[in-house]
Design a protein around this motif. Sequence first.
Motif, PDB file in Angstrom:
ATOM      1  N   GLY A 193     -90.988 146.626 -45.456  1.00  0.00           N
ATOM      2  CA  GLY A 193     -90.168 147.579 -44.739  1.00  0.00           C
ATOM      3  C   GLY A 193     -89.512 148.547 -45.698  1.00  0.00           C
ATOM      4  O   GLY A 193     -89.458 148.291 -46.906  1.00  0.00           O
ATOM      5  N   TYR A 194     -89.038 149.653 -45.142  1.00  0.00           N
ATOM      6  CA  TYR A 194     -88.356 150.644 -45.968  1.00  0.00           C
ATOM      7  C   TYR A 194     -87.389 151.434 -45.101  1.00  0.00           C
ATOM      8  O   TYR A 194     -87.505 151.463 -43.868  1.00  0.00           O
ATOM      9  N   ALA A 195     -86.441 152.062 -45.761  1.00  0.00           N
ATOM     10  CA  ALA A 195     -85.438 152.867 -45.069  1.00  0.00           C
ATOM     11  C   ALA A 195     -84.987 153.988 -45.988  1.00  0.00           C
ATOM     12  O   ALA A 195     -84.993 153.838 -47.206  1.00  0.00           O
ATOM     13  N   TYR A 196     -84.586 155.092 -45.363  1.00  0.00           N
ATOM     14  CA  TYR A 196     -84.062 156.207 -46.150  1.00  0.00           C
ATOM     15  C   TYR A 196     -83.239 157.126 -45.261  1.00  0.00           C
ATOM     16  O   TYR A 196     -83.296 157.064 -44.031  1.00  0.00           O
ATOM     17  N   LEU A 197     -82.471 157.975 -45.917  1.00  0.00           N
ATOM     18  CA  LEU A 197     -81.712 159.022 -45.245  1.00  0.00           C
ATOM     19  C   LEU A 197     -82.300 160.363 -45.646  1.00  0.00           C
ATOM     20  O   LEU A 197     -82.735 160.550 -46.786  1.00  0.00           O
ATOM     21  N   SER A 198     -82.293 161.279 -44.694  1.00  0.00           N
ATOM     22  CA  SER A 198     -82.802 162.628 -44.965  1.00  0.00           C
ATOM     23  C   SER A 198     -81.956 163.641 -44.207  1.00  0.00           C
ATOM     24  O   SER A 198     -81.165 163.278 -43.329  1.00  0.00           O
TER      25      SER A 198
END
Length: 161
Positions: free
Chosen positions: A63-68
């Motif tokens: 899994g992965y997560a980020y803000l943009s």
Amino acid sequence: MIRDVTPDDAKKIAEIYNYYIEKTIVTFEYDMVSEQTIKDRIKKVKDKNFPYFVYEQDGIVVGYAYLSNWRERAAYDITLETSVYLDHKATGNGIGSILYQELIDRARKINLHSLIGVISLPNPESRKLHRKFNFELIGNFKESGIKFGKLIDVEFWQLIL
């Protein structure tokens, strides 16, 4: 284990994301992404010093997560959009919640004012996840996208930090 993303994660991230492109309405992208495309996207997020991290199980990214940027104008810099994706075989085990909590914690550390979650419908799992973290449903844009020949509604959820 959660750790910051590296360019070496791009291949696995592309595999995870391409499932959602090909099989779901979760993303409105139509074309599969390459490892290089993901490397470029990682660089764009990291160049802005926004959080981008992965969740590993037994040394494999699941899994992965980020803000943009939610919007490109400078006035919107206090609000970022969230993205959390899991290997489709790793759902239902609480990893999404772990990633989302980490994303919220990191957003607070960089003094953001709010987060926006964007959900294409139907997606009861994502709605449940946003409610769990006290996001508020702000609005529903009717028939604002099309995928697989179907018009799709999109909801915006917001968390004031």
